[in-house]
Design an enzyme around this catalytic site. Structure first.
Site, PDB file in Angstrom:
ATOM      1  CB  SER A   1      -0.755   0.058   1.195  1.00  0.00           C
ATOM      2  OG  SER A   1       0.006   0.100   2.249  1.00  0.00           O
TER       3      SER A   1
ATOM      4  CB  VAL B   1       8.330   1.107  -2.349  1.00  0.00           C
ATOM      5  CG1 VAL B   1       9.176  -0.250  -2.796  1.00  0.00           C
ATOM      6  CG2 VAL B   1       9.513   2.183  -2.075  1.00  0.00           C
TER       7      VAL B   1
ATOM      8  CB  CYS C   1      16.668   5.596  -3.655  1.00  0.00           C
ATOM      9  SG  CYS C   1      16.316   6.405  -2.124  1.00  0.00           S
TER      10      CYS C   1
END
Lengths: 358, 57, 358
Positions: free
Chosen positions: C17, C20, C157
């Site tokens: 949810s 990502v 990231c």
């Protein structure tokens, strides 16, 4: 004419250095049934496409060529013309006479009635006879005509977004056709790639800027198509606003009901028209945060999300529609029309998931 | 088609054999500009001056 | 183990949810070799996925299910775990013991050295023996190990974005390994979907906000991977800044040269490492406006654009890298690793053109 045997369509793009041209290339470089034959730009002839559209680096090493009608005519099955209003009219005419099929993204062949060009564009159309040959590029409204069309004229971005919300109401004779108000909000990419004082970052940022609140050009198309659907003259009042996003349109279409109706009847009217349409999604959710259409959830895709609600006290219906002005509002519709024109699966190269959040 | 190496980034460039003397060839990877030159029948690339645009902020 | 016979991989997503998780679903619902078997969320169990991710309406009608390790173990070939740090560690361990293959997007299995977890996370890892079984999920650095891995831990990231710029310099012994400075800029979606006062729109909008300027968690991974490549201990100083975009990372990696070098030598070093890498593009253009990497031209795609320049006077090299924090920085890398793990074409479902402008 369909390219049944798996052969790829040889495609040309005229005016490929702008935002719409770039979005077309974005779709065409990965389209399984397309071979990119020619990409033209007056300004960047000789330059690699990825130098003007860096995001396309690695997808193609084609270079821009000058606009050469003879070469376009001989090397392409289909040409997309993405040049500004007033420039497209000549190129399209010459290509049409060469017999190559055309999808034009300018406004020059959208209207059937030359008088409307005088009123809205202050412009005398040089080839009025070609207007009747041109098919308005909304497959949801003109799929059969597009199949065999030699010239398809893609809709204005706000026009298609508004029309997809209003169409079921017109077709089901639900609304008063003289008091339609279209209040639209659109992102900065709708103004194209040419810099101006109005799009200068410091001044464009954070605005909610009404522009051409009356006589906006897209009104002519909305009235034209609504009149066809309603079988009588329809008048539409549109006011656009530039808002603080880059991509996205929200049209808030206000209309007054001719007779009382219900949410269930509205669902039937909208589902009746869009049940089998891959690119129209009906959004009217009774729970959750996201109850109505919002460009936030279509950006990057070819969807037009459509929703509605009834204002009983004022006998008013609010029909809402959201799209990406560069996709369903331009390049996405153009590629969708190409798919129809060549008998491809209509979602070929277009089943792209929206990019959220962005 | 003559195969020549970009002097800047070493990318292999395909120069059409009918390229005319003085024609400009651009490297797709790094944008370096070259002028086509012919010496004893072989195609060579001489760096050509290229105007770099900048944001100027 | 490759699914050679065209069979689809049954895939589960735990924690679907969030941003990502949503980005994973965006890629998986159109991936030709995937069957979405299970999608879990504690908070939204029983709800349709498109009610939490409206952009996915029309792509899937799957509903969220509660986290049920037994069902995940029996119904899925592979499970992506996209739950926060500290929650993933248990779920991954139990799934691992069931023998299902895992791609974990949390930080819980990225580091080989448990001491680093104490220093950077103030956390005692409960299953240190599993750390050696986990493979760091950057195919450009660990492709062979990923092929047969049972547990892949996807990179942070900013870590993957920085590493792809620094790797060729370490591998070619070009830089002083004790004075590397990584100055990164990242968009708001990097903070995930949970609202907080720091991400409250009026206060998050328009910032250039340094946060955790020292001891940022991703530093540990960059040091770990650089040390492996350099064959000795490498120290890296990283400072991240939240900037006024939603998606996108730019890492400005400053390093001091051990010996003089040239632009040509740098091109050979970078091309040597990335010539056959589909998702790394080298950007160092001598003309045109767009000379260096910029997240503006990768958003929505799995590309990491890498560029470089030499500062002769200061004997410094500036290596630049740009990515989409939700794609190459998370979900894109995860799906790329899945493609490697199952012998698919590595670009399957990932050859997406960036969305520009947006």
């Amino acid at each position: 004419m369909s390219v049944g045997d798996g052969r790829r369509v040889k495609v040309g793009v005229v005016g490929a250095s702008g935002y719409v041209g770039g979005e077309l290339l974005r779709l065409l470089v990965t389209h399984p049934r397309v071979e990119l034959a020619m990409v033209t730009s007056r300004q960047y002839a000789g330059e690699y496409v990825h130098r003007v559209h860096p995001s396309l680096r690695g997808f193609t090493e084609i270079t821009f060529s000058p606009v050469d009608i003879d070469r376009l005519g001989s090397e392409c099955d289909l040409v997309f013309t993405a040049v500004p209003h007033g420039k497209a009219v000549e190129i399209v005419k010459r290509l049409y006479d060469k017999g190559v099929r055309i999808v034009d993204l300018s406004a020059d062949y959208r209207l059937k009635d030359q008088e409307a060009y005088k009123y809205y564009y202050g412009w005398e159309h040089p080839y009025p006879d070609l207007l009747s040959k041109s098919v308005y590029g909304i497959p949801e409204l003109h799929r059969d005509e597009i199949r065999s069309a030699r010239l398809v004229s893609c809709p204005g971005c706000m026009a298609v977004t508004s029309l997809l919300a209003l169409a079921p109401l017109a077709k089901n004779d639900l609304i008063d056709l003289d008091h339609i108000v279209v209040d639209s909000k659109i992102g900065s990419s709708g103004a194209g790639g040419k810099p101006s004082s109005g799009t200068h970052h410091a001044m464009r940022y954070g605005v909610v800027r009404p522009y051409k609140p009356v006589k906006h050009r897209h009104t002519a198309e909305i009235e034209q198509e609504m009149s066809i659907m309603a079988g009588r003259k329809v008048s539409v009042s549109m006011t656009p606003h530039a808002v603080n996003i880059v991509r996205g349109i929200l049209c808030t279409n206000h209309a007054f009901l001719k007779r009382s109706t219900s949410i269930q009847e509205l669902w039937r009217a909208y589902r009746g028209m869009y049940r089998n349409e891959p690119f129209v999604r009906l959004i009217r959710d009774t729970k959750g945060l996201y109850k109505y259409p919002d460009p936030k959830f279509v950006v990057g895709s070819n969807f037009c999300d459509v929703g509605f609600d009834i204002d009983e006290k004022n006998n008013r219906i609010v029909a809402l529609s959201a799209s990406d002005n560069l996709m369903k509002g331009a390049a996405g519709s153009a590629v969708q029309c190409m798919n129809v024109m060549y008998g491809f699966n209509e979602v070929e190269g277009l089943l792209i998931t929206p990019l959220t959040p962005v | 088609m003559a195969k020549v190496r970009c002097l800047e980034c070493d990318r292999e460039l395909n120069v059409p054999s009918d390229a005319i003397e003085g024609e400009i060839v651009t490297c797709p990877d790094c944008g370096a500009n070259y002028e086509v030159a012919r010496s004893n029948g072989r195609i060579e690339l001489r760096p050509a001056e290229s105007v770099g645009e900048d944001w100027g902020e």
